[in-house]
Design a protein around this motif. Structure first.
Motif, PDB file in Angstrom:
ATOM      1  N   LEU A   1      39.569 -30.087 -35.891  1.00  0.00           N
ATOM      2  CA  LEU A   1      39.899 -29.387 -37.133  1.00  0.00           C
ATOM      3  C   LEU A   1      41.389 -29.074 -37.202  1.00  0.00           C
ATOM      4  O   LEU A   1      42.016 -29.203 -38.262  1.00  0.00           O
ATOM      5  N   LEU A   2      41.967 -28.674 -36.082  1.00  0.00           N
ATOM      6  CA  LEU A   2      43.417 -28.447 -36.046  1.00  0.00           C
ATOM      7  C   LEU A   2      44.168 -29.737 -36.331  1.00  0.00           C
ATOM      8  O   LEU A   2      45.218 -29.723 -36.987  1.00  0.00           O
ATOM      9  N   GLY A   3      43.633 -30.861 -35.840  1.00  0.00           N
ATOM     10  CA  GLY A   3      44.249 -32.154 -36.114  1.00  0.00           C
ATOM     11  C   GLY A   3      44.281 -32.469 -37.597  1.00  0.00           C
ATOM     12  O   GLY A   3      45.260 -33.013 -38.117  1.00  0.00           O
ATOM     13  N   VAL A   4      43.190 -32.104 -38.315  1.00  0.00           N
ATOM     14  CA  VAL A   4      43.148 -32.319 -39.766  1.00  0.00           C
ATOM     15  C   VAL A   4      44.217 -31.471 -40.451  1.00  0.00           C
ATOM     16  O   VAL A   4      44.955 -31.948 -41.329  1.00  0.00           O
ATOM     17  N   ILE A   5      44.325 -30.215 -40.059  1.00  0.00           N
ATOM     18  CA  ILE A   5      45.313 -29.316 -40.671  1.00  0.00           C
ATOM     19  C   ILE A   5      46.729 -29.820 -40.444  1.00  0.00           C
ATOM     20  O   ILE A   5      47.557 -29.866 -41.367  1.00  0.00           O
ATOM     21  N   VAL A   6      47.012 -30.219 -39.205  1.00  0.00           N
ATOM     22  CA  VAL A   6      48.355 -30.729 -38.878  1.00  0.00           C
ATOM     23  C   VAL A   6      48.656 -31.989 -39.672  1.00  0.00           C
ATOM     24  O   VAL A   6      49.776 -32.179 -40.185  1.00  0.00           O
ATOM     25  N   SER A   7      47.674 -32.872 -39.824  1.00  0.00           N
ATOM     26  CA  SER A   7      47.905 -34.127 -40.549  1.00  0.00           C
ATOM     27  C   SER A   7      48.152 -33.892 -42.035  1.00  0.00           C
ATOM     28  O   SER A   7      48.952 -34.588 -42.659  1.00  0.00           O
TER      29      SER A   7
ATOM     30  N   ALA B   1      37.550 -41.047 -47.587  1.00  0.00           N
ATOM     31  CA  ALA B   1      36.486 -40.114 -47.220  1.00  0.00           C
ATOM     32  C   ALA B   1      35.248 -40.822 -46.706  1.00  0.00           C
ATOM     33  O   ALA B   1      34.461 -40.242 -45.941  1.00  0.00           O
ATOM     34  N   ILE B   2      35.038 -42.067 -47.127  1.00  0.00           N
ATOM     35  CA  ILE B   2      33.859 -42.805 -46.681  1.00  0.00           C
ATOM     36  C   ILE B   2      33.940 -43.129 -45.190  1.00  0.00           C
ATOM     37  O   ILE B   2      32.924 -43.139 -44.479  1.00  0.00           O
ATOM     38  N   CYS B   3      35.146 -43.375 -44.688  1.00  0.00           N
ATOM     39  CA  CYS B   3      35.302 -43.837 -43.297  1.00  0.00           C
ATOM     40  C   CYS B   3      34.748 -42.836 -42.278  1.00  0.00           C
ATOM     41  O   CYS B   3      33.916 -43.206 -41.435  1.00  0.00           O
ATOM     42  N   PRO B   4      35.167 -41.549 -42.299  1.00  0.00           N
ATOM     43  CA  PRO B   4      34.582 -40.615 -41.324  1.00  0.00           C
ATOM     44  C   PRO B   4      33.087 -40.418 -41.519  1.00  0.00           C
ATOM     45  O   PRO B   4      32.366 -40.177 -40.547  1.00  0.00           O
TER      46      PRO B   4
ATOM     47  N   ALA C   1      42.206 -37.868 -37.719  1.00  0.00           N
ATOM     48  CA  ALA C   1      41.638 -36.566 -37.376  1.00  0.00           C
ATOM     49  C   ALA C   1      40.233 -36.407 -37.952  1.00  0.00           C
ATOM     50  O   ALA C   1      39.354 -35.798 -37.318  1.00  0.00           O
ATOM     51  N   LEU C   2      40.000 -36.947 -39.159  1.00  0.00           N
ATOM     52  CA  LEU C   2      38.662 -36.880 -39.742  1.00  0.00           C
ATOM     53  C   LEU C   2      37.661 -37.703 -38.938  1.00  0.00           C
ATOM     54  O   LEU C   2      36.498 -37.310 -38.780  1.00  0.00           O
TER      55      LEU C   2
ATOM     56  N   LEU D   1      31.584 -31.486 -44.842  1.00  0.00           N
ATOM     57  CA  LEU D   1      32.306 -30.334 -45.384  1.00  0.00           C
ATOM     58  C   LEU D   1      33.805 -30.457 -45.131  1.00  0.00           C
ATOM     59  O   LEU D   1      34.615 -30.210 -46.042  1.00  0.00           O
ATOM     60  N   VAL D   2      34.186 -30.832 -43.916  1.00  0.00           N
ATOM     61  CA  VAL D   2      35.614 -30.976 -43.594  1.00  0.00           C
ATOM     62  C   VAL D   2      36.236 -32.076 -44.446  1.00  0.00           C
ATOM     63  O   VAL D   2      37.361 -31.936 -44.948  1.00  0.00           O
TER      64      VAL D   2
END
Length: 475
Positions: free
Chosen positions: A195-201, A277-280, A220-221, A235-236
């Motif tokens: 989740l931190l990786g998503v925020i940083v990205s 969004a489909i990939c993750p 990150a996702l 959700l993420v």
């Protein structure tokens, strides 16, 4: 849905209550979308259609008219569109009905949870629903005599919003569950790293900018998809895509720093975010499928398919897990080997179906009698084993006799027949201080087999063990 705690709002027999709930939900989400309108009919986000499509996938689609009425009533009090309101809101209903019906059609030929998990189907259902909805909405908004360039611009904006919102929201909506706070696992700091990786990205997307920055959150996702359950990943992904669209619309993420964002760039950006969004989700679905397969394989290896109790390998794993509890000083490991007496006669007289039913019922009764005092497993055929910890051989013998007598008094039913069976038991017990629990079990199993043979040779329906000079035969 099935055995999962999916969010449900409708009551099957309360039609008026359901209609009120639908009317309220429609009005609330219509207000939310309308408050985000960028130009007359178009909104930055329009979550209403995705929310209602998800509701109608889970429930009977008998309240379409209630939804449509709520939309028209809201427009009557808040806009001056007149006849256009009927067409624009009809376009919303087209998305809702098409997506819901396509997903329902897919679910009939699949396991009940698959349609909610399959990102490919969500992708193409949202694509079809968005195209049809946008065509009708654009025609209704511009009128038949409008310039085709105005129509095309409106269509691309409408389609981009409908498609991106649908792809981002539908997976989460279909997988939404009520929180199970008691079932939450222990928290570890490492669990928030993805989740931190998503925020940083996302922050990097703002700082660096450019079209390529929209893809920065993707690794990150995918990390989230590997580490988190599918509903959490959905959700993420929804929040990440939504944040990126908002940042783009307000030029905080600059695709082209030298000029303001134009319509075709926003359209392209929305499609890019929806596709990303489909990939993750695909990764998460794959990981979930692999975990299910591993779990099924483990269950087949560790549990006997007929009786539902431990297999030999499952018993070994259970002994490893319970070693600290059973490996106590001044305690003895008792191993009871049980064999149903004259079981072949049951198969010969009543058939193998009866034999299977008796084995399953015997295993259930044996598990109930042993309870939490020990572990029960089927070694094969009509042979079972019980492993437990006792203070002495005499206590182990008394426990074995309790089992034997309980089985003797139990009536087993097959069709119209009442069957009574007996069991012979070989018992071995020793301390576990000088070797591992598994080594002790294996050595005692060999000894228990010898005393089982002694019980059967001496007339069956009895328990034999080393420390007793004679077998106690049931009177």
């Amino acid at each position: 849905m099935s055995n999962q705690n999916y969010v449900k709002l409708f009551s099957p027999d309360k039609y008026l209550f359901n209609a009120v709930i639908i009317f309220v939900i429609t009005t609330l989400f219509y207000f939310f979308g309308a408050s985000l309108r960028l130009i007359d009919e178009l909104s930055l986000f329009w979550p209403l259609n995705a929310v209602l499509a998800a509701l109608f996938v889970r429930n009977r689609p008998v309240y379409y008219f209630v939804c449509y009425s709520a939309m028209v009533v809201y427009d009557a009090f808040t806009t001056h569109w007149g006849w256009q309101s009927a067409i624009i809101n009809l376009s919303n209903m087209v998305f809702i009905i098409v997506v819901a019906r396509l997903l329902l059609r897919y679910s009939r030929t699949q396991d009940e949870s698959n349609w909610a998990l399959n990102a490919f189907n969500l992708f193409y259902t949202c694509l079809i629903g968005s195209i049809l909805s946008s065509l009708l909405g654009s025609i209704g908004s511009t009128g038949p005599s409008s310039d085709y360039r105005q129509f095309l611009s409106l269509f691309t904006d409408w389609f981009g919003e409908q498609f991106s919102t649908g792809v981002l929201m539908m997976p989460f909506l279909l997988m939404a569950t009520w929180p199970q706070w008691k079932a939450l696992p222990d928290f570890h700091l490492s669990k928030i790293y993805p989740l931190l990786g998503v925020i940083v990205s996302v922050i990097a997307s703002v700082v660096i900018g450019g079209a390529g920055s929209l893809a920065f959150p993707l690794p990150a996702l995918i990390w989230c998809a590997i580490r988190y359950p599918l509903p959490v990943t959905a959700l993420v992904t929804l929040l990440t895509g939504g944040v990126e669209i908002i940042l783009l619309a307000n030029s905080i993420i600059a695709i082209n720093p030298n000029m303001p964002l134009v319509v075709n760039e926003m359209f392209s950006a929305r499609l890019g975010i929806a596709t990303m969004a489909i990939c993750p989700l695909i990764v998460s679905v794959s990981v979930d499928a692999i975990n299910r397969l591993i779990k099924q394989t483990s269950l087949r290896a560790d549990y006997d398919y007929l009786t539902g109790i431990y297999s030999r390998s499952g018993l070994y794993e259970a002994l490893k897990n319970k070693a600290p509890l059973m490996h106590q000083p001044n305690q003895k490991l008792c191993v009871m080997l049980l064999d149903i007496d004259y079981f072949k006669r049951i198969n010969d007289n009543y058939g193998h179906e009866c034999g299977d039913i008796v084995l399953a019922a015997f295993a259930r009764r044996l598990s109930q009698t042993v309870g939490n005092e020990g572990l029960v497993a089927r070694l094969g055929g009509e042979e079972f084993v019980v492993a437990c910890s006792t203070r002495s051989e005499e206590e182990g013998y008394a426990f074995a006799e309790q089992i034997r007598k309980d089985i003797e008094l139990t009536a087993f039913r097959y069709q119209q027949q009442t069957l009574f069976i007996t069991v012979s038991i070989g018992l071995a017990a020793t301390s576990t201080e000088n070797q591992t629990l598994l080594d002790t079990f294996n050595s005692q199993l060999v000894q228990a087999d010898k005393y089982l043979y002694l019980s059967k040779r001496n007339g069956r329906n009895q328990t034999s063990m080393a420390s007793l000079t004679e077998c106690v035969i049931n009177n």
